[in-house]
Design a protein around this motif. Structure first.
Motif, PDB file in Angstrom:
ATOM      1  N   LEU A 158       0.832  -1.206   0.000  1.00 45.38           N
ATOM      2  CA  LEU A 158       0.000   0.000   0.000  1.00 45.38           C
ATOM      3  C   LEU A 158       0.866   1.256   0.000  1.00 45.38           C
ATOM      4  N   LEU A 159       1.911   1.248   0.821  1.00 46.03           N
ATOM      5  CA  LEU A 159       2.788   2.417   0.893  1.00 46.03           C
ATOM      6  C   LEU A 159       3.645   2.531  -0.365  1.00 46.03           C
ATOM      7  N   ILE A 160       3.985   1.395  -0.993  1.00 46.90           N
ATOM      8  CA  ILE A 160       4.704   1.449  -2.266  1.00 46.90           C
ATOM      9  C   ILE A 160       3.822   2.097  -3.334  1.00 46.90           C
ATOM     10  N   ALA A 161       2.532   1.695  -3.372  1.00 48.04           N
ATOM     11  CA  ALA A 161       1.589   2.297  -4.324  1.00 48.04           C
ATOM     12  C   ALA A 161       1.459   3.798  -4.058  1.00 48.04           C
ATOM     13  N   PHE A 162       1.402   4.160  -2.771  1.00 44.80           N
ATOM     14  CA  PHE A 162       1.328   5.577  -2.397  1.00 44.80           C
ATOM     15  C   PHE A 162       2.611   6.304  -2.785  1.00 44.80           C
ATOM     16  N   SER A 163       3.746   5.622  -2.646  1.00 45.36           N
ATOM     17  CA  SER A 163       5.045   6.222  -2.988  1.00 45.36           C
ATOM     18  C   SER A 163       5.163   6.504  -4.484  1.00 45.36           C
ATOM     19  N   ILE A 164       4.411   5.753  -5.292  1.00 47.63           N
ATOM     20  CA  ILE A 164       4.439   5.962  -6.737  1.00 47.63           C
ATOM     21  C   ILE A 164       3.447   7.051  -7.150  1.00 47.63           C
TER      22      ILE A 164
END
Length: 210
Positions: A191-197
């Motif tokens: 989820l945080l990786i998706a947010f980071s993108i």
């Protein structure tokens, strides 16, 4: 209606990226292995086998992709350290405590990286997703500040994981702790990786409009 449809499709896409085959392989199967052996009072064996499985997943991904990102590398190293410590001490609790130490060290690494020219999240995302960004754009103040915001978010996430794991370890059974711990880290991370993108794109657009 179109905007609502786009948001629904985006949410479904994020869920598919989290609850996919990799989630089953990296989160569900280790929990099943550990819980099965723990049920028969073979907790140490369950820890060792589930730990070997997790390390094997990282190694297989590296062999298939011929590359490994910094987060996966650190996760593999900590899993190996936790597994070796468990085998030497013959204490399954060692492996269960290792992720808590890992979370605190991750948080420290993320916050310390803020003092460098490129924060850790900037390095990770550039390595995997943003290889064609022009040097002119990289020099803009908003480009760097986006990664610093995200690095802080990752540090806070790891602190929250450490605190949650510490509470769970002393309040529920080993099997429940392991299941919740694995599920939480394997959901919050993607989820945080998706947010980071997605966050930098939105952040940079607000910069161009102002």
């Amino acid at each position: 209606m179109k905007q609502s449809s786009n948001n629904t499709n985006k949410n479904q896409s994020i869920l598919k990226n989290i609850f996919n085959k990799e989630f089953v392989v990296s989160a569900i199967i280790p929990v099943i292995i550990f819980s099965a052996f723990d049920k028969f009072k073979m907790t140490l064996t369950g820890v060792i086998l589930s730990g070997l499985w997790c390390i094997g997943v990282v190694l297989i991904d590296f062999i298939k992709e011929h590359k490994i990102n910094a987060l996966a590398a650190m996760a593999g190293i900590f899993s190996a350290i936790g597994l070796i410590g468990t085998v030497v001490s013959k204490n399954p609790t060692f492996y269960l405590v290792a992720p808590i130490v890992q979370d605190w060290l991750y948080a420290l690494i993320f916050f310390v990286s803020l003092f460098f020219e490129r924060s850790l999240i900037q390095i990770i995302v550039e390595q995997s997703f943003l290889k064609n960004v022009s040097e002119e754009f990289r020099r803009k103040p908003k480009y760097k500040s986006a990664w610093r915001i995200l690095t802080c978010a990752w540090g806070i996430l790891n602190i929250s994981q450490a605190v949650l794991r510490m509470i769970l370890l002393h309040s529920i059974s080993m099997s429940s702790y392991y299941a919740i711990s694995m599920a939480y880290s394997n959901i919050s991370g993607p989820l945080l990786i998706a947010f980071s993108i997605s966050f930098p794109k939105w952040y940079w657009k607000t910069g161009t409009k102002s």
